[in-house]
Design an enzyme around this catalytic site. Structure first.
Site, mmCIF file in Angstrom:
data_model
loop_
_atom_site.group_PDB
_atom_site.id
_atom_site.type_symbol
_atom_site.label_atom_id
_atom_site.label_comp_id
_atom_site.label_asym_id
_atom_site.label_seq_id
_atom_site.Cartn_x
_atom_site.Cartn_y
_atom_site.Cartn_z
ATOM 1 N N ILE A 1 0.833 -1.200 0.000
ATOM 2 C CA ILE A 1 0.000 0.000 0.000
ATOM 3 C C ILE A 1 0.869 1.252 0.000
ATOM 4 O O ILE A 1 0.584 2.216 -0.723
ATOM 5 C CB ILE A 1 -0.961 -0.018 1.199
ATOM 6 C CG1 ILE A 1 -1.947 -1.185 1.066
ATOM 7 C CG2 ILE A 1 -1.716 1.308 1.312
ATOM 8 C CD1 ILE A 1 -2.789 -1.436 2.303
ATOM 9 N N THR B 1 -3.969 5.347 7.387
ATOM 10 C CA THR B 1 -4.831 4.298 6.845
ATOM 11 C C THR B 1 -4.272 2.919 7.192
ATOM 12 O O THR B 1 -4.711 1.918 6.636
ATOM 13 C CB THR B 1 -4.973 4.418 5.312
ATOM 14 O OG1 THR B 1 -3.664 4.366 4.715
ATOM 15 C CG2 THR B 1 -5.665 5.705 4.916
ATOM 16 N N ARG C 1 -3.097 1.275 10.835
ATOM 17 C CA ARG C 1 -3.790 0.738 11.998
ATOM 18 C C ARG C 1 -3.920 1.840 13.041
ATOM 19 O O ARG C 1 -2.979 2.616 13.265
ATOM 20 C CB ARG C 1 -3.017 -0.450 12.610
ATOM 21 C CG ARG C 1 -3.050 -1.716 11.770
ATOM 22 C CD ARG C 1 -4.433 -2.340 11.723
ATOM 23 N NE ARG C 1 -4.461 -3.583 10.978
ATOM 24 C CZ ARG C 1 -4.635 -3.677 9.670
ATOM 25 N NH1 ARG C 1 -4.785 -2.577 8.956
ATOM 26 N NH2 ARG C 1 -4.654 -4.846 9.064
ATOM 27 N N ASP D 1 -8.453 7.213 8.973
ATOM 28 C CA ASP D 1 -9.445 6.216 8.579
ATOM 29 C C ASP D 1 -9.495 5.054 9.562
ATOM 30 O O ASP D 1 -10.400 4.240 9.501
ATOM 31 C CB ASP D 1 -9.120 5.690 7.175
ATOM 32 C CG ASP D 1 -10.166 4.710 6.649
ATOM 33 O OD1 ASP D 1 -11.363 5.054 6.702
ATOM 34 O OD2 ASP D 1 -9.790 3.616 6.191
ATOM 35 N N GLU E 1 -11.828 0.870 17.736
ATOM 36 C CA GLU E 1 -12.939 1.037 16.793
ATOM 37 C C GLU E 1 -14.130 0.169 17.214
ATOM 38 O O GLU E 1 -13.945 -0.954 17.662
ATOM 39 C CB GLU E 1 -12.497 0.614 15.384
ATOM 40 C CG GLU E 1 -11.449 1.504 14.769
ATOM 41 C CD GLU E 1 -11.039 1.016 13.374
ATOM 42 O OE1 GLU E 1 -11.685 0.082 12.831
ATOM 43 O OE2 GLU E 1 -10.088 1.561 12.828
ATOM 44 N N HIS F 1 -13.144 3.817 8.688
ATOM 45 C CA HIS F 1 -12.409 2.625 8.247
ATOM 46 C C HIS F 1 -12.963 2.100 6.917
ATOM 47 O O HIS F 1 -13.437 0.955 6.825
ATOM 48 C CB HIS F 1 -12.456 1.532 9.311
ATOM 49 C CG HIS F 1 -11.332 0.538 9.184
ATOM 50 N ND1 HIS F 1 -10.809 -0.134 10.247
ATOM 51 C CD2 HIS F 1 -10.631 0.104 8.100
ATOM 52 C CE1 HIS F 1 -9.845 -0.943 9.839
ATOM 53 N NE2 HIS F 1 -9.714 -0.820 8.534
ATOM 54 N N ILE F 2 -12.855 2.928 5.882
ATOM 55 C CA ILE F 2 -13.395 2.564 4.570
ATOM 56 C C ILE F 2 -12.297 2.436 3.516
ATOM 57 O O ILE F 2 -12.555 2.564 2.323
ATOM 58 C CB ILE F 2 -14.457 3.582 4.103
ATOM 59 C CG1 ILE F 2 -13.883 5.008 4.049
ATOM 60 C CG2 ILE F 2 -15.683 3.517 5.000
ATOM 61 C CD1 ILE F 2 -14.805 6.008 3.381
ATOM 62 N N GLY F 3 -11.070 2.164 3.952
ATOM 63 C CA GLY F 3 -9.959 2.090 3.003
ATOM 64 C C GLY F 3 -10.186 1.125 1.862
ATOM 65 O O GLY F 3 -9.808 1.396 0.724
ATOM 66 N N SER F 4 -10.800 0.004 2.140
ATOM 67 C CA SER F 4 -11.037 -1.003 1.097
ATOM 68 C C SER F 4 -12.483 -1.022 0.622
ATOM 69 O O SER F 4 -12.897 -1.941 -0.092
ATOM 70 C CB SER F 4 -10.661 -2.402 1.609
ATOM 71 O OG SER F 4 -11.494 -2.778 2.696
#
Length: 313
Positions: A155, A233, A235, A259, A264, A282-285
């Site tokens: 990444i 993005t 952890r 993110d 969480e 947490h919408i990275g993927s």
């Protein structure tokens, strides 16, 4: 039988139902280990995600028939790997397929934080835009700035390639230096001080775990140039929340785009008070293409593990 803990994309669910008899818990809130354990009769494989914590106690309580746990994530920190290995349970995850989507989100957060996009949208929605003036919502340029990447894995390298399009100079800090062919011109820094002291943007792309827990603490934040921008993005555990919040309040860190968070979905409430923090859930993927690919890869991993188990019998 395949037990699926969460709601998954339709295309992935259709394939799972075609290949296995499924039991679908469709969790939408906190993970419930007791509910999982009460639904494992006849189950040989479990498809979970990063919100489902499989600690040693839970793994040791699984029936002997369970042979594989697949997680809808790259990270496996939520699974006690030693306990799984001791039970002979295979672990499957979903590397590679979310690389570009997560890198895109990191770039988006950089741009949003630098250009104060969150503040601008909130003003518009609240009907408080006063009109255009020369000093209204002044942000920071991104092009031709120095981007520091902590964690130059797949990444991090994808983000570096995207940032080249903005003529950014790429610096990175890693456990070990990459081969030149993978660096693609990025500048390696062995020490924290050299790395942090010369960058305008810091992107956290390292994995979680004990080795990176609290890495971005008060001491390292102090090494950043005043006005630097931080993006995470990777952890949530990489960041000392209190230290970053203090730096955002003082202005030493001009802005942050986050993110991922500790604990969480119960992120530190003080982030919600900061106008200079861009916050994403947490919408990275979270693209259709990527989440489908992750699900298909998890199913591939389940099939491969079960085939190996059958051959060993």
């Amino acid at each position: 039988m395949l037990l699926i803990t969460r709601i998954i994309p339709d295309a992935v669910l259709a394939r799972a139902r075609a290949e296995y008899q499924t039991r679908e818990l469709r969790h939408t809130g906190p993970f419930d280990p007791a509910r999982l354990l009460s639904n494992l009769d006849g189950v040989t494989a479990i498809l979970c995600n990063a919100s489902d914590r499989f600690d040693a106690a839970l793994i040791n309580a699984l029936p002997a028939a369970v042979k594989v746990i697949a997680t809808y994530s790259v990270g496996v920190e939520h699974i006690d790997l030693d306990a799984a290995a001791a039970r002979g349970i295979a672990i499957a995850n979903t590397p590679d397929v979310l690389t570009d989507a997560t890198a895109e989100l990191a770039l988006m957060l950089m741009l949003m934080a630098a250009r104060r996009a969150g503040e601008g949208e909130r003003l518009l929605r609240a009907g408080q835009w006063p009109g255009l003036t020369p000093t209204f919502l002044l942000g920071r340029d991104v092009h031709a700035k120095r981007l520091g990447i902590f964690g130059m894995g797949r990444i991090g390298r994808a983000l570096a390639r995207m940032a080249h399009g903005l003529n950014m100079e790429i610096h990175y800090h890693n456990r070990t230096r990459l081969p030149a062919v993978l660096e693609e011109g990025a500048i390696y820094h062995e020490s924290d001080a050299d790395f942090l002291g010369g960058i305008d943007f810091l992107s956290l792309n390292a994995p979680g775990g004990a080795g990176t827990k609290g890495w971005l603490n008060a001491a390292r934040i102090a090494m950043l140039r005043p006005g630097a921008i931080v993006v995470n993005t990777g952890r949530g555990s990489i960041v000392d929340d209190d230290a970053l919040i203090a730096a955002l309040r003082s202005g030493h860190v001009a802005a942050a785009g986050l993110d991922v968070f500790n604990n969480e979905p119960a992120l530190h409430p003080d982030y919600l008070t900061l106008e200079n923090a861009v916050l994403m859930p947490h919408i990275g993927s979270a693209t259709v293409e990527t989440r489908n690919a992750m699900g298909f890869l998890a199913l591939d991993g389940i099939a491969s593990a079960l085939q190996r188990f059958d051959k060993d019998q």
